[in-house]
Structure formats: structure tokens, C-alpha cells
Design a protein around this motif. Structure first.
Motif, PDB file in Angstrom:
ATOM      1  N   GLY A  41       0.789  -1.222   0.000  1.00 19.78           N
ATOM      2  CA  GLY A  41       0.000   0.000   0.000  1.00 19.78           C
ATOM      3  C   GLY A  41       0.820   1.271   0.000  1.00 19.78           C
ATOM      4  O   GLY A  41       0.318   2.345   0.341  1.00 19.78           O
ATOM      5  N   MET A  42       2.094   1.188  -0.391  1.00 21.09           N
ATOM      6  CA  MET A  42       2.969   2.355  -0.427  1.00 21.09           C
ATOM      7  C   MET A  42       3.253   2.750  -1.875  1.00 21.09           C
ATOM      8  O   MET A  42       3.119   1.934  -2.779  1.00 21.09           O
ATOM      9  CB  MET A  42       4.295   2.049   0.293  1.00 21.09           C
ATOM     10  N   PRO A  43       3.667   3.996  -2.108  1.00 23.04           N
ATOM     11  CA  PRO A  43       4.040   4.396  -3.473  1.00 23.04           C
ATOM     12  C   PRO A  43       5.283   3.644  -3.926  1.00 23.04           C
ATOM     13  O   PRO A  43       6.173   3.358  -3.102  1.00 23.04           O
ATOM     14  CB  PRO A  43       4.307   5.901  -3.353  1.00 23.04           C
ATOM     15  N   PRO A  44       5.397   3.300  -5.212  1.00 20.87           N
ATOM     16  CA  PRO A  44       6.550   2.536  -5.691  1.00 20.87           C
ATOM     17  C   PRO A  44       7.880   3.234  -5.453  1.00 20.87           C
ATOM     18  O   PRO A  44       8.908   2.580  -5.308  1.00 20.87           O
ATOM     19  CB  PRO A  44       6.274   2.354  -7.187  1.00 20.87           C
ATOM     20  N   VAL A  45       7.872   4.580  -5.401  1.00 20.15           N
ATOM     21  CA  VAL A  45       9.123   5.299  -5.199  1.00 20.15           C
ATOM     22  C   VAL A  45       9.754   4.939  -3.856  1.00 20.15           C
ATOM     23  O   VAL A  45      10.979   4.984  -3.706  1.00 20.15           O
ATOM     24  CB  VAL A  45       8.888   6.827  -5.300  1.00 20.15           C
ATOM     25  N   ALA A  46       8.940   4.544  -2.869  1.00 19.61           N
ATOM     26  CA  ALA A  46       9.496   4.146  -1.573  1.00 19.61           C
ATOM     27  C   ALA A  46      10.383   2.919  -1.732  1.00 19.61           C
ATOM     28  O   ALA A  46      11.478   2.840  -1.158  1.00 19.61           O
ATOM     29  CB  ALA A  46       8.364   3.871  -0.582  1.00 19.61           C
ATOM     30  N   GLY A  47       9.923   1.947  -2.525  1.00 17.87           N
ATOM     31  CA  GLY A  47      10.729   0.755  -2.766  1.00 17.87           C
ATOM     32  C   GLY A  47      11.939   1.043  -3.620  1.00 17.87           C
ATOM     33  O   GLY A  47      13.027   0.485  -3.393  1.00 17.87           O
ATOM     34  N   GLU A  48      11.786   1.932  -4.607  1.00 17.30           N
ATOM     35  CA  GLU A  48      12.901   2.251  -5.499  1.00 17.30           C
ATOM     36  C   GLU A  48      14.005   2.991  -4.750  1.00 17.30           C
ATOM     37  O   GLU A  48      15.195   2.748  -4.983  1.00 17.30           O
ATOM     38  CB  GLU A  48      12.373   3.078  -6.672  1.00 17.30           C
ATOM     39  N   LEU A  49      13.629   3.879  -3.840  1.00 11.38           N
ATOM     40  CA  LEU A  49      14.630   4.542  -3.008  1.00 11.38           C
ATOM     41  C   LEU A  49      15.323   3.543  -2.092  1.00 11.38           C
ATOM     42  O   LEU A  49      16.540   3.615  -1.878  1.00 11.38           O
ATOM     43  CB  LEU A  49      13.966   5.634  -2.169  1.00 11.38           C
TER      44      LEU A  49
END
Length: 464
Positions: A41-49
Motif C-alpha cells: 500500500g505504499m508508493p513505488p518510489v518508496a521501494g525504489e529509493l
């Protein structure tokens, strides 16, 4: 006989191998962790960072310093190779963001959006500048001007992130609501003004903060905007029309890339942030009547699935979360986060109330516009590039971007559960469901956190 001694040597074989491995590892981790973030449920940018954080000084450098130092050596030449690929991605991403800015919708609801945007900008900007002067010198890069640093902190705290906001609203099925539309409109205005301010601060950071230099920067900004609206608009229109008439597969996409890169180079030559030039060029491309932006969809997909994740992974690579173990740094990090949330939230809330929106609608407005996401990450990278931020301050700003994006969904849900669905909103929802192609286009657009070209549906349906 001509000698070949003047030929520039090629990239050393070892450096090239390391670059390929760096890109492969970062993209693989960004893809896996980005998908995991979405599932949580988080934005993908959180995982990419997080991909960059995992292999950077925050983790890999501590648990396996040998392999970590070989794969990601702290050598400027090697890091610059990797940065150049990420910069290409973010320039094109901001170009697409400008390309799909809905100026018609801005004109239709401009008065209310202007009030909300002004309120949501001025308060966090003022609080950020004030805080920037209070922050200890250890969070400011050596040699950085204190006033320019404070202005930069203010700008970083006043922006929103339209791609993250649009994705959140779509996932929560709120894009058809009046509040959802106003969040995106006001956030779009905030982002446009934010990039204008970032470019001015970049010019100040480059030339110094003097009355004459600031006046010259404002004059160059006016020149850039006038040139874009006149000669630039004409040149872009002719180039895109010629590319479309040629009937050569992929030519419109190549032309758009060339134009955005030239726009970035032009802005950089005027000592502004290059992404601002790409953003302006994207706006001109998107408003050209003869341009079919659907022809650029393959390029958009490549940018958003390859180059942009690489940029965010590289941004995470520069973070050092171990710096937050310092109690002073951690305390100031909490202060920055608290004031960033308070300023943006209160500013948007007050803007909503003064625009005759209800208390719960204004609460939802503040929750949605509080998401900083990808825009603040890009701004943080700008701060590092122009020599304003230390690693500690950079890590704090990026964490604020991620945490504010994670806060938006639960607060939006809490507020919108208390906002009654109007008849007009119900009709709009029906139209959106009827126009399935439009819905699919929006979902594709923000599934990776980016805007995308959409056909114009009947009625006041929002382009995201």
C-alpha cells in the motif's frame, strides 16, 4: 601525417563493467522492492529509493564493505557515469509531467485553485525559510550560503507531488470527487511554482546571493519564459508536426526527446535547473494542438519503468541513514518533518476553508497535498548537486518525502468517509466508468507514479 594522440581515450573497461553491474543491480532491486511497496500500500518510489539504501552506505557498506566498495566505489568519475543515466531519466520524466499538465482544467477552476495553492505554498515556504536559518551548520554543506540554504529548505517544504497524489486518489477511488480534482489542480500549481523557485535558487547558488545577481536571475527567468511562450512554442510545434507527417515509426518520440534535452540544456545555460527547461518544453509539447501525445506512450513507458526507477535508486544510494543515529541530527530531522507536515497541512486546510469548502473537505485537501513524493526527492538531489546539502540533510529531506507520501492514504480515507457524495460526483463517476479506455489510461499513467496522455472524456473529468 596526422597523429592520433589527440583522440580522447574510451571509458576504461573496468569502469564500464562496474557501470553495467551497478545499473543491473539497482534496476533489479528497484523493480522487486517497488512492487513490494505497492503490495504494502505504499508508493513505488518508496521501494525504489530503498533499493539504493540497501546497497549504499546505510547497509551494504557496513555489512560487506569489500563487495560494497567494489560495486559502488566512492569515486567521482564512477558515480558521475551512473548519475548521468539517472539525470537523463529525470529530465524526461519532468518533460512528460509538463506535457500532461491540464491547462484547460486550470483555467476553469483557476480562482479557487489559486487561493488554495497560494495558501498551501506561502505558509510552508515561510516556515521552511525560518527553519533553514535555525538549522545547525553541520546540516549545511561547507561553503554554502546560509540564506540560499534557508530558501532552499523553504522550497523543499512547500512542494507537493502530483504523480503520487494522482496514484493515491485513483487507488482509493477518489479521483471523481470534487476534492480529488481540486487536490490535483492545486498540487499541479504548487509544483509549477516550486520548479520556478528551485530554478531561481539554483541560479543564486551558482552566482551568489547579491542584489545585482538576483535581479539578473529574475531577468533571465523572464527571458526564458517569454522565449518558451513565443519562439519556443513555434519551433516545438513545427518540429512535432513535421515528425508526425513523416510517418516514420518512433520519430515523434525521438523528436520529443531532442526537444526536452535542448530545453534542459537551454535552462542550464541560463544557470537554472535543467529539469525546469524540460518541464517547460513538455508543457509546450502538450499544448500544441497538432501533437498526438499517444504516439509518445512507448517512450513514456521506457522512462517510467527503466530510467526513472534508476534515478530514484541512485538517489537512495546517496542516503546514509546511519547519520540519524546522531541524536542532534535525529532531533533536527523530527523538527523538519513536523514543520513540513504542519505547514503544508495547515496552509491547504486554511485555503480550503477560505474557498468555501467544508471542514472535512479541507482536511482531505491538506492530507492529499501533504504528499511530497518524487518531487521532493528530485529537489533534494538538486540541493546536493549545487552544493547546499550535507549527506545528513539530504537523508532527512528524502525521508520527509517518503513519510509524507505514506501519511496521505489513511488521512484521506478518514476525511472522505465524512464527505457526502454529491449527485454531480455520482454522475461523474458513472461517466468515468463508461469511458473505460479513459480509466485504463489513467490507471496506466499513475501505476508507476507518472502522468500519461489521456483522451478528453465528456464532462468535467480530471486528467491526472
Amino acid at each position: 601525417m596526422t597523429r592520433a594522440s589527440g583522440v580522447v581515450a574510451a571509458i576504461p573497461s573496468h569502469a564500464l563493467i562496474v557501470l553495467f553491474l551497478q545499473v543491473g543491480v539497482l534496476l533489479l532491486l528497484a523493480m522487486v522492492l517497488g512492487r513490494l511497496a505497492v503490495r504494502c500500500g505504499m508508493p513505488p518510489v518508496a521501494g525504489e529509493l530503498t533499493a539504493g539504501v540497501v546497497v549504499g552506505p546505510s547497509l551494504l557498506a557496513h555489512i560487506a564493505p569489500g563487495p560494497g566498495g567494489w560495486l559502488f566505489p566512492q569515486e567521482p568519475s564512477q558515480m558521475h557515469l551512473l548519475d548521468s543515466l539517472g539525470q537523463l531519466g529525470i529530465i524526461l520524466m519532468l518533460g512528460f509531467t509538463g506535457m500532461h499538465l491540464d491547462l484547460k482544467l486550470l483555467r476553469r477552476k483557476g480562482a479557487r485553485a489559486a487561493r488554495i495553492s497560494a495558501s498551501g505554498l506561502v505558509l510552508p515556504l515561510a516556515l521552511g525559510v525560518w527553519l533553514g536559518f535555525l538549522l545547525p551548520a553541520k546540516l549545511r554543506a561547507p561553503g554554502a550560503d546560509a540564506t540560499v540554504f534557508a530558501l532552499f529548505v523553504g522550497v523543499a517544504m512547500c512542494v507537493s507531488a502530483v504523480p503520487v497524489i494522482a496514484r493515491t486518489l485513483l487507488d482509493m477511488r477518489l479521483i471523481h470527487r470534487d476534492v480529488g480534482q481540486m487536490i490535483v489542480i492545486a498540487g499541479t500549481v504548487d509544483d509549477a511554482v516550486g520548479w520556478l523557485l528551485v530554478s531561481l535558487i539554483t541560479a543564486m547558488g551558482t552566482t551568489g546571493l547579491h542584489t545585482g545577481d538576483v535581479s539578473l536571475a529574475l531577468a533571465r527567468m523572464a527571458l526564458l519564459l517569454v522565449f518558451t511562450a513565443t519562439i519556443g512554442r513555434a519551433v516545438v510545434g513545427m518540429a512535432m508536426r513535421a515528425a508526425a507527417r513523416a510517418a516514420t515509426p518512433g520519430l515523434p518520440a525521438v523528436t520529443a526527446v531532442v526537444l526536452m534535452l535542448l530545453g534542459a540544456a537551454g535552462a542550464g545555460a541560463l544557470q537554472f535547473e535543467p529539469v525546469f527547461g524540460a518541464f517547460l518544453c513538455g508543457i509546450v509539447i502538450g499544448t500544441a494542438k497538432s501533437v498526438d501525445t499517444r504516439a509518445l506512450s512507448p517512450l513514456n513507458t521506457t522512462v517510467m519503468t527503466v530510467l526513472a526507477p534508476l534515478f530514484f535508486a541512485t538517489a537512495g544510494l546517496r542516503m546514509d541513514l546511519t547519520a540519524l543515529a546522531d541524536p542532534q541530527v535525529a532531533l533536527w530531522g523530527l523538527v523538519v518533518f513536523g514543520l513540513a507536515v504542519f505547514g503544508k497541512f495547515l496552509g491547504a486546510f486554511v485555503g480550503g476553508l477560505t474557498s468555501r469548502m467544508t471542514r472535512w473537505e479541507s482536511l482531505a485537501l491538506g492530507a492529499g497535498m501533504n504528499a511530497r513524493g518524487v518531487i521532493e526527492v528530485i529537489i533534494a538531489m538538486v540541493g546536493v548537486r549545487i552544493g547546499l546539502l550535507t549527506v545528513e540533510m539530504y537523508s532527512i529531506v528524502v525521508l520527509v518525502a517518503v513519510l509524507t507520501s505514506l501519511m496521505a492514504p489513511p488521512l484521506l480515507r478518514l476525511a472522505m468517509n465524512r464527505v457526502e457524495l454529491t449527485a454531480e460526483e455520482a454522475m461523474r463517476k458513472t461517466r468515468m466508468l463508461t469511458h473505460q479506455d479513459t480509466a485504463d489510461g489513467v490507471r496506466d499513467a499513475v501505476g508507476d507514479g507518472s502522468p500519461s496522455p489521456l483522451p478528453e472524456p465528456s464532462g468535467p473529468v480530471l486528467h491526472s
